[in-house]
Write an enzyme that holds these catalytic residues in place. Structure first.
Site, PDB file in Angstrom:
ATOM      1  N   ASP A 127       0.837  -1.201   0.000  1.00 31.75           N
ATOM      2  CA  ASP A 127       0.000   0.000   0.000  1.00 31.75           C
ATOM      3  C   ASP A 127       0.878   1.260   0.000  1.00 31.75           C
ATOM      4  O   ASP A 127       1.339   1.726   1.047  1.00 31.75           O
ATOM      5  CB  ASP A 127      -0.901  -0.052   1.238  1.00 31.75           C
ATOM      6  CG  ASP A 127      -1.937   1.050   1.252  1.00 31.75           C
ATOM      7  OD1 ASP A 127      -1.679   2.127   0.681  1.00 31.75           O
ATOM      8  OD2 ASP A 127      -2.996   0.838   1.849  1.00 31.75           O
ATOM      9  N   SER A 130      -0.381   4.396   1.966  1.00 36.92           N
ATOM     10  CA  SER A 130      -0.114   4.368   3.408  1.00 36.92           C
ATOM     11  C   SER A 130       1.356   4.610   3.693  1.00 36.92           C
ATOM     12  O   SER A 130       1.700   5.411   4.570  1.00 36.92           O
ATOM     13  CB  SER A 130      -0.514   3.017   4.005  1.00 36.92           C
ATOM     14  OG  SER A 130      -1.898   2.875   3.949  1.00 36.92           O
ATOM     15  N   TYR A 230     -12.674   4.797   2.576  1.00 35.38           N
ATOM     16  CA  TYR A 230     -12.434   6.178   2.156  1.00 35.38           C
ATOM     17  C   TYR A 230     -13.635   7.052   2.464  1.00 35.38           C
ATOM     18  O   TYR A 230     -14.769   6.589   2.468  1.00 35.38           O
ATOM     19  CB  TYR A 230     -12.203   6.250   0.647  1.00 35.38           C
ATOM     20  CG  TYR A 230     -10.871   5.732   0.221  1.00 35.38           C
ATOM     21  CD1 TYR A 230      -9.716   6.404   0.571  1.00 35.38           C
ATOM     22  CD2 TYR A 230     -10.778   4.576  -0.527  1.00 35.38           C
ATOM     23  CE1 TYR A 230      -8.483   5.936   0.157  1.00 35.38           C
ATOM     24  CE2 TYR A 230      -9.542   4.097  -0.935  1.00 35.38           C
ATOM     25  CZ  TYR A 230      -8.406   4.785  -0.589  1.00 35.38           C
ATOM     26  OH  TYR A 230      -7.192   4.327  -0.982  1.00 35.38           O
TER      27      TYR A 230
END
Ligand code: NAD
Length: 380
Positions: A127, A130, A230
């Protein structure tokens, strides 16, 4: 396979898509790794270190001429012709920039935009949002601390007592939570706001206070749940109440770190000019949504309309930082984490025998595929 690591040419980009650590792992899996000379220089990874890890040091055309090209940012127009049709390009390719996706498709590349990976447990190790947002949140606080002309912690000295700085964090996703943790370590008193109710507990567990803006309708409550972790745009009535609450909190604040983003859309305006006017002289706003606000085409705006991309400006006595690439200011660790993200992604598209296998039944591969065979990937 031949795996190429070109140098990044975009202005201000200091990161590199491989480190000696990841090169060593690729080389030990029998890949031929071609690193462009000087590719790691800004992140202090030397050509010698790459060579010792098993890479060949090459020029740009050889790095782009590999079967798989690992990049931080999308290649420039000047770099695109170096890549032959069918080259696999992996990087942070701005998936919402459709012109760019068309450009990569027209070059007949097989392009993967890692920002589109689903936020699932299996995708966590690759990710990139992140790994990089975490750095941005940390660095934003350090940047604010450096500009702020007072102490962050409360101090009791023989010359008198100094009050702790009041920090407000707007948007408590990966960057916001790291900003809270970093400000806490520096001794600040912190409050934070987010639309998603799930983050209240996370904010409080880091020692900050949640700025609560209660939902008044079922529609508000539903919008606040978001999709896939999200945020979604909130109804205007809730945003108005949030703006009023934020206005009151920001009158008391010394430092504001704003990180509110909605994927694929302009960032919401959370700090309007009236609020900036009401803030204390010398206070600092670091706007991590710089360049992504509603005025984005002119390089202005972010979560605050007075933000200017890649500038620090003083407006109504408030210092507003609009840095658009904070991870690049921590080049070595940002590259290390990003390069490991890439290594984990490669495991999904290169099999044990070192052959390319693009399996579109894999949700991560399908979500990140941006272009292939001359076409932009269609999303379900
Ligand atoms: P992001 O960068 O897209 O947005 C930053 C934050 O801004 C989000 O928390 C969002 O809710 C908030 N925001 C949006 N509009 C706002 C408004 N009007 N006011 C205040 N805040 C607003 O988000 P992100 O940091 O990439 O993370 C999104 C979510 O995904 C988080 O819950 C994160 O923990 C989760 N996540 C899950 C995984 C996983 O399970 N593998 C990995 C990473 C992130």
């Amino acid at each position: 396979m031949r795996i190429g690591i070109p140098a990044e040419v975009r202005e201000g980009e200091t990161r590199v898509a491989a480190t000696p650590e990841t090169v060593k792992r690729l080389a030990s899996a029998s890949h031929q790794v071609l690193v462009q000379a000087g590719a790691g220089a800004h992140a202090f990874f030397t050509d010698d270190a790459f060579r010792a890890a098993g890479a060949e040091i090459v020029d740009a055309s050889a790095a782009f001429g590999a079967d798989i090209v690992l990049k931080v940012r999308a290649p420039s127009d000047a770099e695109l012709p170096y890549m032959k049709p069918g080259t696999v390009l992996i990087g942070m390719l701005d998936p919402f920039d459709t012109e760019q996706a068309d450009r990569l498709a027209a070059a007949r590349l097989t392009a993967f935009a890692l920002e589109s990976a689903p936020r699932t447990t299996r995708a966590q190790s690759l990710d990139v949002l992140s790994s990089q947002a975490n750095i941005a949140g940390y660095r934003a606080v350090l940047m604010a601390a450096a500009l702020y002309q007072r102490f962050m912690p409360m101090l009791m000295t023989a010359a008198g007592t100094v009050k702790a700085a009041r920090v407000v964090v707007l948007g408590a996703g990966v960057a916001g939570l790291q900003a809270i943790a970093t400000a806490k370590r520096l001794g600040a008193v912190i409050e934070a706001s987010d639309v998603r109710p799930a983050v209240k507990e996370q904010i409080e567990s880091l020692g900050a206070k949640f700025i609560d803006v209660p939902y008044e309708t079922a529609e508000e409550e539903e919008a606040a749940q978001g999709v896939g972790g999200y945020a979604r745009p909130m109804p205007p009535a809730w945003l108005k109440r949030q703006a009023a609450a934020v206005h009151e909190r920001l009158k008391q604040a010394d430092i504001v770190i704003s990180t509110a983003l909605i994927p694929g859309r302009a960032a919401p305006t959370l700090i309007d000019e009236e609020t900036v006017k009401a803030m204390k002289p010398g206070s600092v706003i670091v706007d991590l949504a710089a360049g992504r606000g509603i005025e984005q085409p002119h390089g202005r705006g972010g979560n605050c309309p007075l933000t200017e991309a890649d500038k620090t400006v003083v407006r109504h006595g408030v210092q507003i930082v609009g840095h658009t690439n904070l991870p690049a200011t921590v080049a070595a660790d940002a590259s290390s984490l990003y390069a490991r993200n890439l290594l984990d992604f490669l495991k999904l598209i290169v099999d044990k025998d070192g052959r390319l296998t693009i399996d579109l039944d894999d949700d991560i591969v399908a979500a990140t595929l941006l272009a292939r065979d001359g076409e932009r990937a269609r999303k379900a």
